[in-house]
Scaffold this motif. Structure first.
Motif, PDB file in Angstrom:
ATOM      1  N   GLN A 197      -1.984   5.067 -10.692  1.00 15.43           N
ATOM      2  CA  GLN A 197      -2.735   5.180 -11.947  1.00 15.43           C
ATOM      3  C   GLN A 197      -2.663   3.874 -12.738  1.00 15.43           C
ATOM      4  N   GLN A 198      -1.522   3.228 -12.711  1.00 17.62           N
ATOM      5  CA  GLN A 198      -1.391   1.941 -13.398  1.00 17.62           C
ATOM      6  C   GLN A 198      -2.121   0.830 -12.649  1.00 17.62           C
ATOM      7  N   ILE A 199      -1.975   0.801 -11.338  1.00 13.16           N
ATOM      8  CA  ILE A 199      -2.594  -0.250 -10.526  1.00 13.16           C
ATOM      9  C   ILE A 199      -4.114  -0.212 -10.662  1.00 13.16           C
ATOM     10  N   THR A 200      -4.677   0.977 -10.708  1.00  9.27           N
ATOM     11  CA  THR A 200      -6.130   1.144 -10.737  1.00  9.27           C
ATOM     12  C   THR A 200      -6.760   0.511 -11.978  1.00  9.27           C
ATOM     13  N   ARG A 201      -5.995   0.279 -13.007  1.00 12.93           N
ATOM     14  CA  ARG A 201      -6.535  -0.406 -14.193  1.00 12.93           C
ATOM     15  C   ARG A 201      -6.886  -1.861 -13.886  1.00 12.93           C
ATOM     16  N   TYR A 202      -6.261  -2.436 -12.836  1.00 13.92           N
ATOM     17  CA  TYR A 202      -6.441  -3.859 -12.551  1.00 13.92           C
ATOM     18  C   TYR A 202      -6.948  -4.166 -11.144  1.00 13.92           C
ATOM     19  N   ILE A 203      -6.799  -3.225 -10.240  1.00 14.50           N
ATOM     20  CA  ILE A 203      -7.275  -3.441  -8.876  1.00 14.50           C
ATOM     21  C   ILE A 203      -8.280  -2.344  -8.566  1.00 14.50           C
ATOM     22  N   ASN A 204      -9.431  -2.788  -8.060  1.00 15.24           N
ATOM     23  CA  ASN A 204     -10.484  -1.853  -7.667  1.00 15.24           C
ATOM     24  C   ASN A 204     -11.316  -2.519  -6.583  1.00 15.24           C
ATOM     25  N   GLN A 205     -12.452  -1.972  -6.290  1.00 13.39           N
ATOM     26  CA  GLN A 205     -13.263  -2.509  -5.199  1.00 13.39           C
ATOM     27  C   GLN A 205     -13.797  -3.912  -5.482  1.00 13.39           C
ATOM     28  N   SER A 206     -13.762  -4.341  -6.729  1.00 14.74           N
ATOM     29  CA  SER A 206     -14.252  -5.686  -7.037  1.00 14.74           C
ATOM     30  C   SER A 206     -13.275  -6.778  -6.595  1.00 14.74           C
ATOM     31  N   ASN A 207     -11.977  -6.464  -6.549  1.00 19.57           N
ATOM     32  CA  ASN A 207     -11.008  -7.483  -6.123  1.00 19.57           C
ATOM     33  C   ASN A 207     -10.201  -7.072  -4.877  1.00 19.57           C
ATOM     34  N   LEU A 208     -10.445  -5.872  -4.378  1.00 16.22           N
ATOM     35  CA  LEU A 208      -9.877  -5.412  -3.103  1.00 16.22           C
ATOM     36  C   LEU A 208     -10.853  -4.374  -2.555  1.00 16.22           C
ATOM     37  N   ALA A 209     -11.745  -4.832  -1.707  1.00 15.39           N
ATOM     38  CA  ALA A 209     -12.901  -4.032  -1.282  1.00 15.39           C
ATOM     39  C   ALA A 209     -12.538  -2.631  -0.798  1.00 15.39           C
ATOM     40  N   ASP A 210     -11.434  -2.497  -0.086  1.00 21.37           N
ATOM     41  CA  ASP A 210     -11.077  -1.189   0.473  1.00 21.37           C
ATOM     42  C   ASP A 210      -9.963  -0.506  -0.322  1.00 21.37           C
ATOM     43  N   TYR A 211      -9.855  -0.822  -1.617  1.00 16.44           N
ATOM     44  CA  TYR A 211      -8.769  -0.258  -2.410  1.00 16.44           C
ATOM     45  C   TYR A 211      -8.745   1.263  -2.380  1.00 16.44           C
ATOM     46  N   GLU A 212      -9.856   1.913  -2.487  1.00 11.34           N
ATOM     47  CA  GLU A 212      -9.875   3.381  -2.494  1.00 11.34           C
ATOM     48  C   GLU A 212      -9.251   3.952  -1.219  1.00 11.34           C
ATOM     49  N   ASP A 213      -9.477   3.284  -0.096  1.00  5.42           N
ATOM     50  CA  ASP A 213      -8.888   3.731   1.175  1.00  5.42           C
ATOM     51  C   ASP A 213      -7.393   3.456   1.250  1.00  5.42           C
ATOM     52  N   ARG A 214      -6.902   2.612   0.392  1.00  7.34           N
ATOM     53  CA  ARG A 214      -5.485   2.245   0.402  1.00  7.34           C
ATOM     54  C   ARG A 214      -4.642   3.126  -0.515  1.00  7.34           C
ATOM     55  N   ASN A 242       5.492   6.123 -17.920  1.00 11.07           N
ATOM     56  CA  ASN A 242       6.156   5.211 -18.854  1.00 11.07           C
ATOM     57  C   ASN A 242       7.276   4.394 -18.239  1.00 11.07           C
ATOM     58  N   ASN A 243       8.500   4.536 -18.748  1.00 15.12           N
ATOM     59  CA  ASN A 243       9.601   3.673 -18.301  1.00 15.12           C
ATOM     60  C   ASN A 243      10.133   4.044 -16.917  1.00 15.12           C
ATOM     61  N   GLU A 244       9.607   5.090 -16.312  1.00 17.49           N
ATOM     62  CA  GLU A 244       9.976   5.415 -14.924  1.00 17.49           C
ATOM     63  C   GLU A 244       9.268   4.477 -13.955  1.00 17.49           C
ATOM     64  N   LEU A 245       8.251   3.780 -14.450  1.00 12.29           N
ATOM     65  CA  LEU A 245       7.424   2.890 -13.631  1.00 12.29           C
ATOM     66  C   LEU A 245       7.584   1.442 -14.079  1.00 12.29           C
ATOM     67  N   PRO A 246       7.264   0.504 -13.184  1.00 15.87           N
ATOM     68  CA  PRO A 246       7.323  -0.899 -13.590  1.00 15.87           C
ATOM     69  C   PRO A 246       6.208  -1.215 -14.580  1.00 15.87           C
ATOM     70  N   GLU A 247       6.410  -2.275 -15.328  1.00 15.16           N
ATOM     71  CA  GLU A 247       5.374  -2.745 -16.253  1.00 15.16           C
ATOM     72  C   GLU A 247       4.231  -3.351 -15.451  1.00 15.16           C
ATOM     73  N   ILE A 248       3.025  -2.862 -15.686  1.00 17.83           N
ATOM     74  CA  ILE A 248       1.842  -3.410 -15.026  1.00 17.83           C
ATOM     75  C   ILE A 248       0.790  -3.631 -16.105  1.00 17.83           C
ATOM     76  N   ASP A 249       0.692  -4.896 -16.541  1.00 11.43           N
ATOM     77  CA  ASP A 249      -0.221  -5.248 -17.617  1.00 11.43           C
ATOM     78  C   ASP A 249      -1.282  -6.259 -17.192  1.00 11.43           C
ATOM     79  N   ASN A 250      -1.333  -6.571 -15.900  1.00  8.33           N
ATOM     80  CA  ASN A 250      -2.345  -7.510 -15.418  1.00  8.33           C
ATOM     81  C   ASN A 250      -2.491  -7.345 -13.898  1.00  8.33           C
TER      82      ASN A 250
END
Length: 186
Positions: A50-67, A90-98
């Protein structure tokens, strides 16, 4: 290459996390034990995705949905009669801001596919799983595993443009391993 550097720089956290996972796998005695392991993966990876999807999607990793791994984990849990748990927050996960931190976290998730086939065989040998059920996560990419890992490594090498970028990615990967270890110890 950067992927060799990140492997070396995250080795200690990777090994500590792997040690806990191997212990859990070796102590499995029932399908429910296996469902509990899958649930741990789902809880952490689901929140992480859920955090990664804010910054990685098909525009910068074409097969992200399959991953994405959480859907396969949820399917495995349900196929074995389990209930899909809540995801980490929240704090159970790493900080992902970019996107650099997102790629560092994704490095951990993608790396988890490498040992999946070995784990899948181990689970099949030790537990009475219904034919073909409960192993989609650990079977991952199947015969395409090394090819898909190679594609991801190539992209990661391109994303890590500068030494500063590389340090951000490495720090995020290490934090992802460390928080996953803590999550598994709960």
């Amino acid at each position: 290459m950067f992927t060799e550097e990140i492997k070396e720089a995250t080795l200690a956290n990777h090994q500590q996390t792997e040690k806990i996972l191997v212990g859990k796998m070796k102590s499995m005695r029932s399908v429910q034990d296996y469902v509990n392991i899958l649930s741990s993966f789902y809880g952490y990876f689901g929140g992480l995705e859920q955090q990664i999807t804010r910054y990685i999607n098909q525009s910068n990793l074409a097969d992200y949905e399959d991953r994405r791994k959480s859907e396969a984990l949820a399917d495995d849990i349900k196929a074995l009669g389990g209930t899909v748990p809540q995801t980490a927050t929240n704090n159970e996960l790493p900080e992902i801001d970019n996107y650099l931190q997102a790629f560092g976290a994704l490095y951990v998730i993608e790396g988890s596919t490498l040992g999946g086939q070995i784990i899948s065989k181990m689970v099949q040998q030790h537990l009475p799983l219904p034919e073909g059920k409960g192993l989609s996560f650990f079977n991952g990419y199947g015969d395409d595993m090394y090819q898909r890992w190679g594609v991801f490594k190539e992209l990661l090498n391109k994303v890590a443009n500068t030494p500063a970028d590389q340090q951000i990615i490495i720090a995020a990967a290490n934090d992802t391993f460390a928080k996953f270890k803590t999550w598994l110890e709960k």
